[in-house]
Enzyme design. Structure first.
Site, PDB file in Angstrom:
ATOM      1  N   ASP A 176      18.995 -18.951  -0.500  1.00 48.33           N
ATOM      2  CA  ASP A 176      19.375 -17.717   0.202  1.00 48.33           C
ATOM      3  C   ASP A 176      20.819 -17.402  -0.116  1.00 48.33           C
ATOM      4  O   ASP A 176      21.634 -18.287  -0.374  1.00 48.33           O
ATOM      5  CB  ASP A 176      19.181 -17.872   1.722  1.00 48.33           C
ATOM      6  CG  ASP A 176      18.986 -16.529   2.401  1.00 48.33           C
ATOM      7  OD1 ASP A 176      17.869 -16.248   2.861  1.00 48.33           O
ATOM      8  OD2 ASP A 176      19.968 -15.736   2.458  1.00 48.33           O
ATOM      9  N   LEU A 205      -6.972  -5.192  20.604  1.00 45.16           N
ATOM     10  CA  LEU A 205      -7.386  -4.139  21.536  1.00 45.16           C
ATOM     11  C   LEU A 205      -6.666  -4.323  22.864  1.00 45.16           C
ATOM     12  O   LEU A 205      -7.205  -4.010  23.911  1.00 45.16           O
ATOM     13  CB  LEU A 205      -8.902  -4.160  21.754  1.00 45.16           C
ATOM     14  CG  LEU A 205      -9.756  -3.493  20.684  1.00 45.16           C
ATOM     15  CD1 LEU A 205     -11.230  -3.481  21.097  1.00 45.16           C
ATOM     16  CD2 LEU A 205      -9.307  -2.062  20.382  1.00 45.16           C
ATOM     17  N   CYS A 259       7.161  -5.596  10.616  1.00 41.88           N
ATOM     18  CA  CYS A 259       6.171  -5.202   9.606  1.00 41.88           C
ATOM     19  C   CYS A 259       5.436  -3.893   9.900  1.00 41.88           C
ATOM     20  O   CYS A 259       5.467  -2.980   9.079  1.00 41.88           O
ATOM     21  CB  CYS A 259       5.171  -6.326   9.400  1.00 41.88           C
ATOM     22  SG  CYS A 259       5.915  -7.765   8.608  1.00 41.88           S
ATOM     23  N   GLU A 284       1.941 -11.897   2.069  1.00 41.23           N
ATOM     24  CA  GLU A 284       1.918 -12.874   3.166  1.00 41.23           C
ATOM     25  C   GLU A 284       1.389 -12.213   4.436  1.00 41.23           C
ATOM     26  O   GLU A 284       1.775 -11.094   4.759  1.00 41.23           O
ATOM     27  CB  GLU A 284       3.336 -13.414   3.383  1.00 41.23           C
ATOM     28  CG  GLU A 284       3.438 -14.457   4.457  1.00 41.23           C
ATOM     29  CD  GLU A 284       2.398 -15.565   4.294  1.00 41.23           C
ATOM     30  OE1 GLU A 284       2.349 -16.203   3.240  1.00 41.23           O
ATOM     31  OE2 GLU A 284       1.601 -15.771   5.244  1.00 41.23           O
ATOM     32  N   PHE A 285       0.543 -12.929   5.160  1.00 38.19           N
ATOM     33  CA  PHE A 285      -0.071 -12.356   6.369  1.00 38.19           C
ATOM     34  C   PHE A 285       0.363 -13.074   7.645  1.00 38.19           C
ATOM     35  O   PHE A 285      -0.210 -12.830   8.699  1.00 38.19           O
ATOM     36  CB  PHE A 285      -1.607 -12.405   6.245  1.00 38.19           C
ATOM     37  CG  PHE A 285      -2.122 -11.616   5.070  1.00 38.19           C
ATOM     38  CD1 PHE A 285      -2.285 -10.237   5.162  1.00 38.19           C
ATOM     39  CD2 PHE A 285      -2.412 -12.236   3.870  1.00 38.19           C
ATOM     40  CE1 PHE A 285      -2.742  -9.508   4.081  1.00 38.19           C
ATOM     41  CE2 PHE A 285      -2.869 -11.508   2.772  1.00 38.19           C
ATOM     42  CZ  PHE A 285      -3.035 -10.134   2.878  1.00 38.19           C
ATOM     43  N   ARG A 288      13.437  -6.585  15.487  1.00 38.48           N
ATOM     44  CA  ARG A 288      13.252  -5.441  14.584  1.00 38.48           C
ATOM     45  C   ARG A 288      12.170  -4.492  15.122  1.00 38.48           C
ATOM     46  O   ARG A 288      11.057  -4.903  15.391  1.00 38.48           O
ATOM     47  CB  ARG A 288      12.903  -5.937  13.171  1.00 38.48           C
ATOM     48  CG  ARG A 288      14.114  -6.545  12.476  1.00 38.48           C
ATOM     49  CD  ARG A 288      13.787  -7.064  11.094  1.00 38.48           C
ATOM     50  NE  ARG A 288      13.138  -8.361  11.118  1.00 38.48           N
ATOM     51  CZ  ARG A 288      12.843  -9.061  10.026  1.00 38.48           C
ATOM     52  NH1 ARG A 288      13.138  -8.574   8.840  1.00 38.48           N
ATOM     53  NH2 ARG A 288      12.261 -10.235  10.123  1.00 38.48           N
ATOM     54  N   LYS A 321      -2.381  -5.794   1.508  1.00 36.10           N
ATOM     55  CA  LYS A 321      -1.397  -6.079   2.563  1.00 36.10           C
ATOM     56  C   LYS A 321      -1.113  -4.823   3.396  1.00 36.10           C
ATOM     57  O   LYS A 321      -1.164  -4.845   4.633  1.00 36.10           O
ATOM     58  CB  LYS A 321      -0.109  -6.609   1.917  1.00 36.10           C
ATOM     59  CG  LYS A 321       1.058  -6.776   2.866  1.00 36.10           C
ATOM     60  CD  LYS A 321       0.815  -7.849   3.903  1.00 36.10           C
ATOM     61  CE  LYS A 321       1.895  -7.821   4.961  1.00 36.10           C
ATOM     62  NZ  LYS A 321       1.662  -8.754   6.045  1.00 36.10           N
TER      63      LYS A 321
HETATM   64  P1  NAD Z   1      14.229 -11.616   6.381  1.00 40.27           P
HETATM   65  O1  NAD Z   1      15.182 -10.501   6.477  1.00 40.27           O
HETATM   66  O2  NAD Z   1      13.968 -12.490   7.566  1.00 40.27           O
HETATM   67  O3  NAD Z   1      14.633 -12.576   5.177  1.00 40.27           O
HETATM   68  C1  NAD Z   1      15.040 -12.142   3.914  1.00 40.27           C
HETATM   69  C2  NAD Z   1      16.063 -13.144   3.380  1.00 40.27           C
HETATM   70  O4  NAD Z   1      16.289 -12.894   1.999  1.00 40.27           O
HETATM   71  C3  NAD Z   1      17.433 -13.054   4.037  1.00 40.27           C
HETATM   72  O5  NAD Z   1      17.800 -14.322   4.564  1.00 40.27           O
HETATM   73  C4  NAD Z   1      18.372 -12.625   2.899  1.00 40.27           C
HETATM   74  O6  NAD Z   1      19.682 -13.188   3.019  1.00 40.27           O
HETATM   75  C5  NAD Z   1      17.655 -13.172   1.704  1.00 40.27           C
HETATM   76  N1  NAD Z   1      17.972 -12.545   0.416  1.00 40.27           N
HETATM   77  C6  NAD Z   1      17.955 -11.217   0.109  1.00 40.27           C
HETATM   78  N2  NAD Z   1      18.224 -11.057  -1.209  1.00 40.27           N
HETATM   79  C7  NAD Z   1      18.394 -12.292  -1.733  1.00 40.27           C
HETATM   80  C8  NAD Z   1      18.678 -12.787  -3.034  1.00 40.27           C
HETATM   81  N3  NAD Z   1      18.818 -11.974  -4.094  1.00 40.27           N
HETATM   82  N4  NAD Z   1      18.805 -14.119  -3.200  1.00 40.27           N
HETATM   83  C9  NAD Z   1      18.676 -14.969  -2.154  1.00 40.27           C
HETATM   84  N5  NAD Z   1      18.383 -14.560  -0.909  1.00 40.27           N
HETATM   85  C10 NAD Z   1      18.248 -13.241  -0.696  1.00 40.27           C
HETATM   86  O7  NAD Z   1      12.852 -10.960   5.894  1.00 40.27           O
HETATM   87  P2  NAD Z   1      11.348 -11.421   6.237  1.00 40.27           P
HETATM   88  O8  NAD Z   1      10.980 -11.001   7.609  1.00 40.27           O
HETATM   89  O9  NAD Z   1      11.176 -12.831   5.831  1.00 40.27           O
HETATM   90  O10 NAD Z   1      10.536 -10.481   5.246  1.00 40.27           O
HETATM   91  C11 NAD Z   1      10.513 -10.712   3.849  1.00 40.27           C
HETATM   92  C12 NAD Z   1       9.343  -9.940   3.259  1.00 40.27           C
HETATM   93  O11 NAD Z   1       8.112 -10.476   3.755  1.00 40.27           O
HETATM   94  C13 NAD Z   1       9.321  -8.462   3.608  1.00 40.27           C
HETATM   95  O12 NAD Z   1       8.830  -7.745   2.527  1.00 40.27           O
HETATM   96  C14 NAD Z   1       8.342  -8.391   4.759  1.00 40.27           C
HETATM   97  O13 NAD Z   1       7.709  -7.141   4.857  1.00 40.27           O
HETATM   98  C15 NAD Z   1       7.330  -9.445   4.366  1.00 40.27           C
HETATM   99  N6  NAD Z   1       6.603 -10.025   5.497  1.00 40.27           N
HETATM  100  C16 NAD Z   1       7.245 -10.335   6.654  1.00 40.27           C
HETATM  101  C17 NAD Z   1       6.529 -10.898   7.710  1.00 40.27           C
HETATM  102  C18 NAD Z   1       7.208 -11.223   9.014  1.00 40.27           C
HETATM  103  O14 NAD Z   1       6.497 -11.460   9.994  1.00 40.27           O
HETATM  104  N7  NAD Z   1       8.521 -11.234   9.099  1.00 40.27           N
HETATM  105  C19 NAD Z   1       5.161 -11.156   7.566  1.00 40.27           C
HETATM  106  C20 NAD Z   1       4.539 -10.864   6.359  1.00 40.27           C
HETATM  107  C21 NAD Z   1       5.278 -10.297   5.319  1.00 40.27           C
END
Ligand code: NAD
Length: 437
Positions: A30, A253, A263, A151-152, A331, A207
């Protein structure tokens, strides 16, 4: 297999930890030094039940590590998972793909030949092909394959969702990707979980279509709940009666204050934008988005109605502000729309939330915080419940009503009943989709 995740947020961290649990060697990378420093100390930067324990176990056996150094992490890696954010672009409603493409550009110069680049971030149709283009722009000789692996997982039950998935969707462009993904997920497939392999575009769309469908289901029952309030029906009974039909099913429901989270809001918006872009408008998804915004206004109106229109100087105890229980994620939480309105109308707000305080404080700088529901309720004029944390379900309601100035209760998740509220001494109880008093 050695696997790297780019991003150690909800998805990158949970996926990384779980992939190490099922036998791989994982490094989560990260850009946030604070995040990596916390992880190296064994602290998860997000609240997710069971995550820290699983993290500690896999770090101890040498299967899991954290780093800011992508180059070092990628040595000998067979696959790299892009797990960066794809937030909504407020100007267009589309997914902002800048983090995904930035990660791809970085990778272009660092990957070893044959690496599989897996997009786990939720991305619009065509993005994986663009990821490949971006890498070729940087290095025309790069040898790699892209894979879409949406991812789900749900926050709050993320570990269980990853380890016991309903399905694993993998969109591939070639045999290396197909083989690599079946290696990675073999331990889950061996336990009977379904690995569905598709083309890239279908995986990307599965997705969005899934999330938009679930958001629509929630919104549908929310609209039915509003109708129930007008016509005297009970939404609990209506939802149960509907859900017993196997074609419909009972999940999603449950009526509430509108969907939120990291999301559904952004994914419905992105899907609607994709539909417009391809000349295939998604009228149902568009309507869902509008209805969900209206829903939050309905919740404000419910509270206003409780006070017969005058909130000035009224003290409101808010139970729960995160978008759902078992997460600290704020969020697009409905509270973000509802609480500022109540505050603007002159109400004083005191919040209690078991995990949300750190994230939420910045959004509600004018609010007070309490440690316990009783402390929040003391001398208040109403309790408004927005998030159904277990601690609120377990409450002795009488212990709340007796410390209040005026015992009014607005239960936006239907976790209490009319009878329980009345017995506990509440002067008025309003909930969702059923007759209150
Ligand atoms: P998040 O904001 O919690 O995490 C993203 C992380 O990526 C951050 O820690 C950020 O610092 C890091 N980052 C960004 N650019 C980077 C880079 N170039 N190198 C290294 N680190 C980097 O986001 P999230 O909630 O984990 O979501 C990520 C993706 O997964 C999104 O597309 C989201 O729609 C999808 N998703 C999220 C969920 C959920 O419940 N949160 C579920 C399914 C899918």
């Amino acid at each position: 297999m050695k696997i790297v995740t780019i991003g150690a947020g909800y998805v990158g961290l949970v996926s990384g930890v779980c992939l190490s649990e099922i036998g791989h060697e994982v490094i989560c990378v990260d850009k946030s030094s604070a995040r990596i420093a916390a992880l190296k100390e064994g602290k998860s930067p997000i609240y997710e039940p069971g995550l820290e324990e699983m993290m500690a176990r896999n770090v101890a056996k040498g299967a899991l590590g954290f780093s800011e150094d992508l180059k070092g992490a990628l040595v000998d890696a067979g696959a790299v998972f892009i797990c960066v954010g794809t937030p909504e672009d407020p100007a267009t409603g589309k997914a902002n793909l800048s983090y995904v493409f930035a990660a791809a550009r970085e990778l272009a110069h660092l990957i070893e030949p044959g690496t599989v680049i897996v997009t786990k971030s939720t991305v619009p149709v065509g993005t994986n092909e663009k990821v490949a283009e971006v890498i070729f722009e940087e290095d025309p000789n790069a040898l790699f394959e892209v894979v879409s692996n949406p991812e789900f997982l749900r926050e709050g039950s993320a570990i269980g969702d990853f380890m016991e998935p309903d399905r694993i969707v993998v969109g591939v462009a070639g045999e290396v990707g197909r083989w690599t993904m079946s290696e990675i997920y073999a331990p889950l497939v061996a336990k009977g979980h379904v690995l569905m392999t598709t083309d890239l575009q279908s995986a990307e769309l599965i997705k969005y279509a899934s999330n938009a469908f679930l958001a629509t289901k929630i919104t549908f029952i929310n609209e039915i709940a509003r109708l129930c309030e007008k016509c005297g029906a009970d939404v609990g009974m209506v939802a149960r009666g509907m859900g017993l039909d196997e074609r419909i099913g009972s999940r999603f429901l449950r009526p509430g204050p509108g969907y939120g989270g990291s999301c559904f809001p952004k994914d419905t918006s992105a899907l609607a934008a994709i539909g417009r872009e391809y000349g295939a408008p998604l009228a149902i998804t568009e309507a869902t988005m509008v209805a969900n915004e209206d829903r939050k206004k309905d919740m404000v109106a419910k509270v206003v109605d409780l006070f017969a229109g005058d909130l000035k100087g009224k003290r409101i105890a808010v139970f729960g502000v995160t978008f759902k229980p078992e997460t600290d994620d704020m969020r697009a939480a409905p509270a973000l729309s509802i609480l500022p309105e109540l505050h603007a109308m002159g109400a004083e707000v005191c919040i209690v939330d078991p995990e949300g305080r750190e994230e939420a404080t910045v959004h509600f700088p004018w609010a007070e915080w309490a440690q316990t529901p009783v402390d929040a309720a003391r001398e208040s004029d109403a309790v408004v419940l927005l998030t159904e944390w277990q601690m609120f379900k377990d409450l002795d309601l009488a212990s709340i009503s007796e410390v209040m100035r005026t015992p009014l209760l607005a239960d936006m998740r239907n976790i209490y009943s009319v009878e329980a509220a009345r017995e506990a001494g509440f002067k008025s109880y309003r909930s969702i989709g059923r007759v209150g008093y």
